[in-house]
Scaffold this motif. Structure first.
Motif, PDB file in Angstrom:
ATOM      1  N   ILE B  10      56.402 -27.944  57.406  1.00 14.70           N
ATOM      2  CA  ILE B  10      56.045 -28.281  56.030  1.00 14.70           C
ATOM      3  C   ILE B  10      57.026 -29.339  55.546  1.00 14.70           C
ATOM      4  CG2 ILE B  10      55.936 -27.384  53.663  1.00 14.70           C
ATOM      5  CD1 ILE B  10      55.089 -24.675  54.859  1.00 14.70           C
ATOM      6  N   MET B  77      51.710 -29.222  54.206  1.00 19.34           N
ATOM      7  CA  MET B  77      51.741 -28.853  55.625  1.00 19.34           C
ATOM      8  C   MET B  77      51.617 -30.119  56.465  1.00 19.34           C
ATOM      9  SD  MET B  77      49.519 -25.331  55.793  1.00 19.34           S
ATOM     10  CE  MET B  77      48.373 -25.691  54.462  1.00 19.34           C
ATOM     11  N   HIS B  78      52.551 -30.309  57.385  1.00 17.58           N
ATOM     12  CA  HIS B  78      52.635 -31.569  58.132  1.00 17.58           C
ATOM     13  C   HIS B  78      52.082 -31.459  59.549  1.00 17.58           C
ATOM     14  CE1 HIS B  78      54.738 -34.819  60.392  1.00 17.58           C
ATOM     15  NE2 HIS B  78      54.424 -35.505  59.311  1.00 17.58           N
ATOM     16  N   HIS B  79      52.478 -30.444  60.287  1.00 18.46           N
ATOM     17  CA  HIS B  79      51.924 -30.258  61.630  1.00 18.46           C
ATOM     18  C   HIS B  79      52.054 -28.808  62.077  1.00 18.46           C
ATOM     19  CE1 HIS B  79      56.214 -31.207  62.812  1.00 18.46           C
ATOM     20  NE2 HIS B  79      55.985 -30.291  63.733  1.00 18.46           N
TER      21      HIS B  79
END
Lengths: 134, 134
Positions: B10, B77-79
């Motif tokens: 995140i 949320m990024h990955h």
């Protein structure tokens, strides 16, 4: 208070295509699709051993993920679900700390048949958080 | 091929504030911040027992999460990172299936000192996927 990471939910526009990609390309263990009309989604569960991913596709009118897919037509990470032992105690602690619970603040029965609440993403750095009592 | 869910990452604009929220408000087990200059981020690990969340804040110029935070100033949320047993075999299988690996296709040493690769989100329904060899 936060227990295990129960699941990461990913909204997708085409559940059959996404399930095929996770199963065939990524080699993951993918469930059959499960329509959950009360929740406005059809779900595919991806079992990762320690936790899971849920692929969500809108079902019916007023799906709770319809607006998200309008903004993110290709799909994307939608929310993270954490387990809690006592959802009412968790809610009261969060509200006392100034966090906003979505809806009327009463737990609903979630996709796994257990009480759940969602927390406002603006109070948690842009992440929609689901709490599930286990 | 996909193993455990290693972590959800995140991105946040203010790591100290996010760590305080996860620790004090959500009652999670939060690590001290760890600067990772080679990766262009400072990280706080949230131990959830079965898996973890990594809170990421940009560090230095050309941080890989700078563009994401420009688009999502509040964070988000990024990955998602999945474990694999053999990252080169995983890469070859993915490339054979038509998926795109980011960068030059060679694994890099990730934040945990293990080989990692990132997969193009356009090939995975809008989700940036990291694979980590364990």
């Amino acid at each position: 208070m936060l227990g295990k990471l129960n699941h990461v939910a990913i909204a997708v526009p085409d559940l059959a295509a996404a399930a095929a990609t996770y199963g065939d390309v990524l080699g993951a263990k993918v469930s059959e699709p499960q329509p959950l009309p009360d929740h406005g989604v059809t779900v595919v569960f991806i079992d990762l051993g320690n936790s899971k991913v849920e692929l969500l596709e809108p079902l019916g009118e007023d799906s709770p993920i319809a607006a998200f897919l309008e903004k993110n037509p290709a799909g994307g990470m939608h929310h993270v679900c954490y387990e809690v032992a006592d959802i009412l105690a968790a809610r009261d602690r969060l509200v006392a700390a100034g966090a906003r619970v979505l809806g009327d603040g009463q737990p609903k029965t979630g996709a796994h048949g257990k009480p759940v609440l969602f927390l406002h993403p603006k109070d948690f750095f842009g992440t929609l958080i689901e709490l599930e009592q286990v």
